[in-house]
Design an enzyme around this catalytic site. Structure first.
Site, PDB file in Angstrom:
ATOM      1  N   GLY A 171      31.703  42.096  48.471  1.00 22.68           N
ATOM      2  CA  GLY A 171      32.912  42.882  48.231  1.00 22.68           C
ATOM      3  C   GLY A 171      33.053  43.323  46.786  1.00 22.68           C
ATOM      4  O   GLY A 171      32.076  43.707  46.139  1.00 22.68           O
TER       5      GLY A 171
ATOM      6  N   ARG B 234      22.716  47.796  50.970  1.00 22.90           N
ATOM      7  CA  ARG B 234      22.609  47.122  52.274  1.00 22.90           C
ATOM      8  C   ARG B 234      21.399  47.618  53.060  1.00 22.90           C
ATOM      9  O   ARG B 234      20.805  46.846  53.830  1.00 22.90           O
ATOM     10  CB  ARG B 234      23.883  47.324  53.075  1.00 22.90           C
ATOM     11  CG  ARG B 234      24.987  46.395  52.592  1.00 22.90           C
ATOM     12  CD  ARG B 234      26.236  46.579  53.387  1.00 22.90           C
ATOM     13  NE  ARG B 234      27.125  45.451  53.219  1.00 22.90           N
ATOM     14  CZ  ARG B 234      28.413  45.468  53.551  1.00 22.90           C
ATOM     15  NH1 ARG B 234      28.943  46.560  54.064  1.00 22.90           N
ATOM     16  NH2 ARG B 234      29.157  44.403  53.382  1.00 22.90           N
TER      17      ARG B 234
ATOM     18  N   LYS C  55      45.432  38.587  46.015  1.00 25.15           N
ATOM     19  CA  LYS C  55      46.465  37.746  46.623  1.00 25.15           C
ATOM     20  C   LYS C  55      46.047  36.304  46.885  1.00 25.15           C
ATOM     21  O   LYS C  55      44.965  36.043  47.381  1.00 25.15           O
ATOM     22  CB  LYS C  55      46.889  38.372  47.953  1.00 25.15           C
ATOM     23  CG  LYS C  55      47.847  39.543  47.736  1.00 25.15           C
ATOM     24  CD  LYS C  55      47.957  40.457  48.910  1.00 25.15           C
ATOM     25  CE  LYS C  55      48.726  39.910  50.081  1.00 25.15           C
ATOM     26  NZ  LYS C  55      48.467  40.690  51.300  1.00 25.15           N
TER      27      LYS C  55
ATOM     28  N   GLY D  18      33.643  39.422  53.492  1.00 22.79           N
ATOM     29  CA  GLY D  18      34.444  38.661  54.461  1.00 22.79           C
ATOM     30  C   GLY D  18      33.690  37.434  54.962  1.00 22.79           C
ATOM     31  O   GLY D  18      34.248  36.345  55.056  1.00 22.79           O
TER      32      GLY D  18
HETATM   33  P1  AMP Z   1      40.723  41.244  46.570  1.00 22.96           P
HETATM   34  O1  AMP Z   1      40.736  42.414  47.496  1.00 22.96           O
HETATM   35  O2  AMP Z   1      41.732  40.203  46.897  1.00 22.96           O
HETATM   36  O3  AMP Z   1      39.338  40.698  46.318  1.00 22.96           O
HETATM   37  O4  AMP Z   1      41.218  41.810  45.186  1.00 22.96           O
HETATM   38  C1  AMP Z   1      40.484  42.727  44.437  1.00 22.96           C
HETATM   39  C2  AMP Z   1      41.448  43.513  43.640  1.00 22.96           C
HETATM   40  O5  AMP Z   1      42.217  42.663  42.809  1.00 22.96           O
HETATM   41  C3  AMP Z   1      40.793  44.510  42.716  1.00 22.96           C
HETATM   42  O6  AMP Z   1      40.984  45.803  43.217  1.00 22.96           O
HETATM   43  C4  AMP Z   1      41.494  44.299  41.378  1.00 22.96           C
HETATM   44  O7  AMP Z   1      41.914  45.508  40.784  1.00 22.96           O
HETATM   45  C5  AMP Z   1      42.692  43.461  41.761  1.00 22.96           C
HETATM   46  N1  AMP Z   1      43.177  42.637  40.634  1.00 22.96           N
HETATM   47  C6  AMP Z   1      42.462  41.857  39.826  1.00 22.96           C
HETATM   48  N2  AMP Z   1      43.245  41.320  38.868  1.00 22.96           N
HETATM   49  C7  AMP Z   1      44.496  41.779  39.077  1.00 22.96           C
HETATM   50  C8  AMP Z   1      45.739  41.587  38.407  1.00 22.96           C
HETATM   51  N3  AMP Z   1      45.836  40.816  37.335  1.00 22.96           N
HETATM   52  N4  AMP Z   1      46.817  42.238  38.887  1.00 22.96           N
HETATM   53  C9  AMP Z   1      46.700  43.028  39.981  1.00 22.96           C
HETATM   54  N5  AMP Z   1      45.562  43.239  40.665  1.00 22.96           N
HETATM   55  C10 AMP Z   1      44.463  42.623  40.209  1.00 22.96           C
END
Ligand code: AMP
Length: 393
Positions: free
Chosen positions: A350, A35, A201, A373
């Site tokens: 991210g 950054r 999620k 974000g």
């Molecule tokens: P996010 O913060 O929503 O972008 O999610 C990123 C996170 O999703 C990372 O830390 C990954 O380890 C997690 N992730 C990716 N695939 C899976 C999965 N199949 N089950 C659980 N967590 C996951």
């Protein structure tokens, strides 16, 4: 079109540049200076234009007094000085006599970095709630305001929206580049236009799926969020991550866009995220006590077929638990596939960005966003307040 730094004569002017120096720091050492590097073009332009450059940035969150010491921008001023090969004067305050004297004594071409803007959050969240008096004070320190902090442009803070509402303003080169790449890809994509979504999620990405489904030709879904879609399609997902409140939403989307939404057909799974014991199986063969932690090779092939024909690709969210070697393959393979394509390839910030950079693919994409974000909000179809407030040409 927004005004930019190019639209101003900067000579001898006090130019406040809001940059995004929110970099990871461990034991006083910056572990990723991407950054800071991304801010150099705008800072150098201002120096070359003989401006007096006043830099503002936040770093981390300041909730209690103890947060201050670990979130000081001092190490950033040292790194910035090395990168610019020029003295950067660090002022360990966000307001007061020290700040004002330093600015009054500046010569054209000098650079000052003030302390973390979120030090002002300690009493009454003045920075984060866009306190008008704070914005007026900071605005009183300069003649022109340039916003180049893409990573914070989805927030309405005193150091972005506040100052911009008072001073003549414009965007810097980084925000210009982010908008050119992201907005152009979302609003005006060369087709086929494919979006890869991953991460944990579904609930975090409901607005992204809803908006992007109206624009993209294909949405490839991996990561933890895929399992709620799979469950909604009637598959037994074992003990994989499930976002039960989003099942209805997933059902609706699958019914509305049956040919557009592409889900994994096989997975790398395990009984627990901690064990290294894993196996690859078809999605229909997941046992009740197994969870999917990465996409399998057949899914990589399936995704590849869609990606190979695409002319615009946006990717947000890793398709597996990429932090662990056993579940990093899917995310790595997608980096590899995208790096070989004759297409516009854009990575949201991210986790996806840090994964791709760690795997050695930094130079292989058309654009890697510096704002997780902020880029997500653009994918949701939202306007970014830190950019909206900037005057049009
Ligand atoms: P996010 O913060 O929503 O972008 O999610 C990123 C996170 O999703 C990372 O830390 C990954 O380890 C997690 N992730 C990716 N695939 C899976 C999965 N199949 N089950 C659980 N967590 C996951």
């Amino acid at each position: 079109m927004k005004k930019t730094i190019r639209d101003y004569d900067l000579k001898d002017k006090k130019v406040i540049i809001r940059v995004d120096f929110n970099v990871p720091i461990k034991d006083g050492v910056i572990t990723d200076d991407n950054r800071i590097k991304e801010s150099l073009e705008t800072i150098n332009y201002a120096i070359d234009g003989c401006a007096k450059v006043i830099l503002l940035s936040h770093l981390g969150r300041i909730k209690v007094e103890e947060d201050k010491a670990k979130n000081t921008l001092k190490p950033v001023s040292v790194r910035l000085s090395e990168l610019l090969n020029k003295e950067v004067r660090f002022i360990p305050e966000t307001r007061g006599e020290l700040v004002e004297d330093a600015i009054n004594n500046m010569s054209s071409g000098d650079i000052i970095l003030l302390e973390n803007t979120r030090y002002e959050d300690l009493e009454g969240k003045k920075e984060s709630s866009n306190d008008l008096d704070l914005a007026k004070y900071w605005a009183s320190l300069g003649d022109i305001y340039i916003n180049d902090a893409f990573g914070t442009s989805h927030r309405e803070h005193a150091s972005n929206v506040g100052i911009a509402s008072i001073l003549p303003n414009g965007i810097g080169f980084l925000i210009e580049k982010e908008l050119e790449n992201l907005m152009d890809a979302i609003e005006n994509p060369e087709r086929p236009f494919t979006v890869i979504l991953g991460g944990s999620k579904v609930s975090d990405k409901i607005n992204v799926v809803t908006n992007i489904a109206t624009k993209a030709d294909y949405i490839l879904i991996g990561g933890g969020m895929a399992y709620t879609f799979l469950k909604a399609s009637g598959v037994n997902i074992g003990s994989s991550l499930l976002d039960s409140e989003s099942i209805e939403f997933c059902k609706e989307m699958l019914e509305k866009y049956p040919d557009k939404i592409i889900l994994p057909i096989d997975v790398i799974c395990s009984e627990s995220i901690e064990t290294k014991n894993c196996r690859e199986c078809f999605i229909t063969d997941l046992k009740d006590n197994e969870m999917g932690l990465d996409i399998g090779n057949a899914t990589v092939k399936l995704f590849k077929q869609h990606l190979e024909n695409s002319k615009t690709i946006i990717w947000n969210g890793p398709v597996g638990v990429f932090e662990q070697e056993e579940y990093a393959n899917g995310t790595k393979q997608l980096c590899e596939i995208l790096s070989t394509l004759d297409a516009k390839t854009i990575l949201g910030g991210g986790d996806t960005a840090s994964a791709a950079i760690n795997f050695g693919y930094k130079a292989k994409f058309t654009h890697i966003s510096t704002g997780g974000g902020a880029s997500l909000e653009l994918l949701e179809g939202k306007k970014l307040p830190g950019i909206e407030i900037i005057n049009n040409k």
